[in-house]
Design a protein around this motif. Structure first.
Motif, PDB file in Angstrom:
ATOM      1  N   HIS A   1       0.956  -1.133  -0.028  1.00  0.00           N
ATOM      2  CA  HIS A   1      -0.076   0.099   0.063  1.00  0.00           C
ATOM      3  C   HIS A   1       0.818   1.120   0.146  1.00  0.00           C
ATOM      4  O   HIS A   1       2.002   1.270   0.451  1.00  0.00           O
ATOM      5  N   SER A   2       0.357   2.477  -0.565  1.00  0.00           N
ATOM      6  CA  SER A   2       0.951   3.696  -0.503  1.00  0.00           C
ATOM      7  C   SER A   2       0.597   4.594   0.815  1.00  0.00           C
ATOM      8  O   SER A   2      -0.544   4.226   1.294  1.00  0.00           O
ATOM      9  N   ARG A   3       1.478   5.129   1.318  1.00  0.00           N
ATOM     10  CA  ARG A   3       1.407   5.940   2.351  1.00  0.00           C
ATOM     11  C   ARG A   3       0.426   7.041   2.368  1.00  0.00           C
ATOM     12  O   ARG A   3      -0.239   7.460   3.190  1.00  0.00           O
ATOM     13  N   ASP A   4       0.222   7.367   0.943  1.00  0.00           N
ATOM     14  CA  ASP A   4      -0.850   8.671   0.846  1.00  0.00           C
ATOM     15  C   ASP A   4      -2.225   8.230   0.838  1.00  0.00           C
ATOM     16  O   ASP A   4      -3.309   9.051   0.483  1.00  0.00           O
ATOM     17  N   ARG A   5      -2.569   7.023   1.289  1.00  0.00           N
ATOM     18  CA  ARG A   5      -3.796   6.369   1.351  1.00  0.00           C
ATOM     19  C   ARG A   5      -4.468   5.912   0.184  1.00  0.00           C
ATOM     20  O   ARG A   5      -5.630   5.760   0.000  1.00  0.00           O
ATOM     21  N   SER A   6      -4.072   6.267  -0.880  1.00  0.00           N
ATOM     22  CA  SER A   6      -4.730   6.115  -2.401  1.00  0.00           C
ATOM     23  C   SER A   6      -5.045   4.751  -2.559  1.00  0.00           C
ATOM     24  O   SER A   6      -5.896   4.417  -3.437  1.00  0.00           O
ATOM     25  N   THR A   7      -4.344   4.056  -1.862  1.00  0.00           N
ATOM     26  CA  THR A   7      -4.540   2.253  -2.178  1.00  0.00           C
ATOM     27  C   THR A   7      -5.304   1.738  -0.862  1.00  0.00           C
ATOM     28  O   THR A   7      -5.506   0.505  -0.888  1.00  0.00           O
ATOM     29  N   TRP A   8      -5.601   2.352   0.103  1.00  0.00           N
ATOM     30  CA  TRP A   8      -5.950   1.716   1.138  1.00  0.00           C
ATOM     31  C   TRP A   8      -7.466   1.292   1.013  1.00  0.00           C
ATOM     32  O   TRP A   8      -8.306   1.759   0.228  1.00  0.00           O
ATOM     33  N   THR A   9      -7.889   0.308   1.787  1.00  0.00           N
ATOM     34  CA  THR A   9      -9.076  -0.322   1.649  1.00  0.00           C
ATOM     35  C   THR A   9      -9.996   0.448   2.771  1.00  0.00           C
ATOM     36  O   THR A   9      -9.554   1.209   3.518  1.00  0.00           O
ATOM     37  N   LEU A  10     -11.255   0.072   2.384  1.00  0.00           N
ATOM     38  CA  LEU A  10     -12.313   0.636   3.454  1.00  0.00           C
ATOM     39  C   LEU A  10     -11.880   0.688   4.854  1.00  0.00           C
ATOM     40  O   LEU A  10     -12.098   1.822   5.660  1.00  0.00           O
ATOM     41  N   ASN A  11     -11.560  -0.497   5.346  1.00  0.00           N
ATOM     42  CA  ASN A  11     -11.460  -0.786   6.679  1.00  0.00           C
ATOM     43  C   ASN A  11     -10.139  -0.006   7.290  1.00  0.00           C
ATOM     44  O   ASN A  11      -9.970   0.533   8.217  1.00  0.00           O
ATOM     45  N   MET A  12      -9.069   0.241   6.231  1.00  0.00           N
ATOM     46  CA  MET A  12      -7.921   0.804   6.450  1.00  0.00           C
ATOM     47  C   MET A  12      -8.321   2.321   6.765  1.00  0.00           C
ATOM     48  O   MET A  12      -7.814   3.183   7.652  1.00  0.00           O
ATOM     49  N   LEU A  13      -9.114   2.960   5.589  1.00  0.00           N
ATOM     50  CA  LEU A  13      -9.466   4.441   5.598  1.00  0.00           C
ATOM     51  C   LEU A  13     -10.300   4.607   6.867  1.00  0.00           C
ATOM     52  O   LEU A  13     -10.163   5.569   7.859  1.00  0.00           O
ATOM     53  N   ASP A  14     -11.324   3.710   7.445  1.00  0.00           N
ATOM     54  CA  ASP A  14     -12.209   3.755   8.329  1.00  0.00           C
ATOM     55  C   ASP A  14     -11.259   3.712   9.876  1.00  0.00           C
ATOM     56  O   ASP A  14     -11.636   4.646  10.739  1.00  0.00           O
ATOM     57  N   ASP A  15     -10.111   3.065   9.895  1.00  0.00           N
ATOM     58  CA  ASP A  15      -9.275   2.940  10.917  1.00  0.00           C
ATOM     59  C   ASP A  15      -8.501   4.021  10.830  1.00  0.00           C
ATOM     60  O   ASP A  15      -7.627   4.042  12.058  1.00  0.00           O
ATOM     61  N   ASP A  16      -8.205   4.798   9.975  1.00  0.00           N
ATOM     62  CA  ASP A  16      -6.994   5.562   9.628  1.00  0.00           C
ATOM     63  C   ASP A  16      -5.525   5.041   9.932  1.00  0.00           C
ATOM     64  O   ASP A  16      -4.832   5.536  10.575  1.00  0.00           O
ATOM     65  N   GLN A  17      -5.574   3.887   9.618  1.00  0.00           N
ATOM     66  CA  GLN A  17      -4.324   3.050   9.810  1.00  0.00           C
ATOM     67  C   GLN A  17      -4.242   2.095   8.467  1.00  0.00           C
ATOM     68  O   GLN A  17      -4.909   1.187   8.246  1.00  0.00           O
ATOM     69  N   GLY A  18      -2.911   2.372   7.800  1.00  0.00           N
ATOM     70  CA  GLY A  18      -2.497   1.465   6.799  1.00  0.00           C
ATOM     71  C   GLY A  18      -1.383   0.443   7.221  1.00  0.00           C
ATOM     72  O   GLY A  18      -1.109   0.634   8.313  1.00  0.00           O
ATOM     73  N   TYR A  19      -0.944  -0.170   6.404  1.00  0.00           N
ATOM     74  CA  TYR A  19       0.039  -1.237   6.587  1.00  0.00           C
ATOM     75  C   TYR A  19       0.606  -1.616   5.386  1.00  0.00           C
ATOM     76  O   TYR A  19      -0.065  -1.519   4.209  1.00  0.00           O
ATOM     77  N   LEU A  20       1.602  -2.579   5.507  1.00  0.00           N
ATOM     78  CA  LEU A  20       2.205  -3.007   4.275  1.00  0.00           C
ATOM     79  C   LEU A  20       2.817  -1.771   3.509  1.00  0.00           C
ATOM     80  O   LEU A  20       2.330  -2.093   2.040  1.00  0.00           O
ATOM     81  N   PHE A  21       3.224  -1.066   3.632  1.00  0.00           N
ATOM     82  CA  PHE A  21       4.087   0.220   3.069  1.00  0.00           C
ATOM     83  C   PHE A  21       5.341  -0.556   2.506  1.00  0.00           C
ATOM     84  O   PHE A  21       6.142  -1.222   2.985  1.00  0.00           O
ATOM     85  N   HIS A  22       5.631   0.070   1.417  1.00  0.00           N
ATOM     86  CA  HIS A  22       7.170  -0.011   0.570  1.00  0.00           C
ATOM     87  C   HIS A  22       7.870   0.090   1.382  1.00  0.00           C
ATOM     88  O   HIS A  22       8.000   1.284   2.403  1.00  0.00           O
ATOM     89  N   ASN A  23       8.866  -0.623   1.678  1.00  0.00           N
ATOM     90  CA  ASN A  23      10.403  -0.749   2.595  1.00  0.00           C
ATOM     91  C   ASN A  23       9.789  -0.780   4.138  1.00  0.00           C
ATOM     92  O   ASN A  23      10.734  -0.697   4.791  1.00  0.00           O
ATOM     93  N   ASP A  24       8.635  -1.162   4.696  1.00  0.00           N
ATOM     94  CA  ASP A  24       8.402  -1.306   5.802  1.00  0.00           C
ATOM     95  C   ASP A  24       8.706  -2.948   5.984  1.00  0.00           C
ATOM     96  O   ASP A  24       8.486  -3.855   5.342  1.00  0.00           O
ATOM     97  N   PRO A  25       9.088  -3.132   7.224  1.00  0.00           N
ATOM     98  CA  PRO A  25       9.650  -4.476   7.674  1.00  0.00           C
ATOM     99  C   PRO A  25       8.409  -5.463   7.533  1.00  0.00           C
ATOM    100  O   PRO A  25       8.280  -6.644   7.119  1.00  0.00           O
ATOM    101  N   SER A  26       7.002  -5.084   7.788  1.00  0.00           N
ATOM    102  CA  SER A  26       5.803  -5.863   7.578  1.00  0.00           C
ATOM    103  C   SER A  26       5.830  -6.389   6.203  1.00  0.00           C
ATOM    104  O   SER A  26       4.945  -7.338   5.824  1.00  0.00           O
ATOM    105  N   ALA A  27       6.121  -5.591   5.171  1.00  0.00           N
ATOM    106  CA  ALA A  27       5.895  -5.898   3.822  1.00  0.00           C
ATOM    107  C   ALA A  27       6.870  -6.826   2.994  1.00  0.00           C
ATOM    108  O   ALA A  27       6.668  -7.225   2.066  1.00  0.00           O
ATOM    109  N   GLU A  28       7.939  -7.064   3.998  1.00  0.00           N
ATOM    110  CA  GLU A  28       8.867  -7.896   3.534  1.00  0.00           C
ATOM    111  C   GLU A  28       8.356  -9.327   3.468  1.00  0.00           C
ATOM    112  O   GLU A  28       7.376  -9.826   4.295  1.00  0.00           O
ATOM    113  N   LEU A  29       8.977 -10.170   2.486  1.00  0.00           N
ATOM    114  CA  LEU A  29       8.600 -11.538   2.547  1.00  0.00           C
ATOM    115  C   LEU A  29       8.973 -12.410   3.687  1.00  0.00           C
ATOM    116  O   LEU A  29      10.060 -11.901   4.277  1.00  0.00           O
ATOM    117  N   VAL A  30       8.231 -13.471   4.140  1.00  0.00           N
ATOM    118  CA  VAL A  30       8.455 -14.041   5.160  1.00  0.00           C
ATOM    119  C   VAL A  30      10.053 -14.917   4.967  1.00  0.00           C
ATOM    120  O   VAL A  30      10.104 -15.142   4.051  1.00  0.00           O
TER     121      VAL A  30
END
Length: 186
Positions: free
Chosen positions: A52-81
């Motif tokens: 996802h993009s930090r600018d909210r342009s790719t966020w799903t409804l639940n991400m927008l509702d919660d005002d919390q994104g995740y799986l951003f480029h270069n974040d540890p959470s987005a790395e492969l297992v």
């Protein structure tokens, strides 16, 4: 029948719940076994990731509702297992549950004359189920590698698998059965 392997959302960020932490090792081993067999039998492998993009342009409804994104480029959470063998796999990036929505996966699958996709990864009740249903809508058969999937809500997984099979939208096969099918087709 010509197959492709779809590995869904094997990001480090999805393996934070206790249930998925416990499933991680076996899921990575099963996925790597499928990848190796796919290579040996000429089956194309697609690693379907979410970013996802930090600018909210790719966020799903639940991400927008919660005002919390995740799986951003270069974040540890987005790395492969850790431990996943990604050599020579094709990566397809998505922003929604379905691997087909807003991606070029359909074009890639059609260009390769694939008529069935084998699906593995996480989470069964969400991204795997939606990917399977959207494949069905495209008249592409699916098989779920039943011992190469996981969900942090195990009861949801069981219910979803039952629905998908009952609706004749997928078949369930163990990893070894999938590998045997590929070897006999080769």
């Amino acid at each position: 029948m010509k197959d492709a392997l779809l590995l869904i959302d094997l990001h480090a960020g999805f393996f934070t719940s206790e249930t998925l932490k416990l499933a991680r090792k076996n899921l990575v081993e099963a996925s790597n076994k499928l990848i190796a067999a796919a290579r040996d039998n000429g089956v194309p492998v697609f690693l379907i990731t979410t970013e996802h993009s930090r600018d909210r342009s790719t966020w799903t409804l639940n991400m927008l509702d919660d005002d919390q994104g995740y799986l951003f480029h270069n974040d540890p959470s987005a790395e492969l297992v850790e431990g996943l063998d990604t050599k020579d796999v094709t990566r397809v990036e998505k922003t929604r549950d379905s691997a087909w929505f807003g991606t070029d996966l359909d074009l890639r699958i059609r260009n390769l004359d694939v008529d069935r996709v084998v699906v593995a990864g996480v989470s069964t009740h969400g991204c795997i189920a939606q990917t399977v249903r959207d494949a069905y809508a495209r008249n592409i058969r699916t098989a779920i590698a039943s011992d190469a999937i996981a969900d942090d809500r195990e009861s949801y997984q069981d219910i979803m698998l039952e629905q998908l099979v009952d609706d004749r939208q997928t078949q369930l096969h163990a990893v070894d059965e999938v590998i045997q099918m590929w070897a006999s087709d080769h």
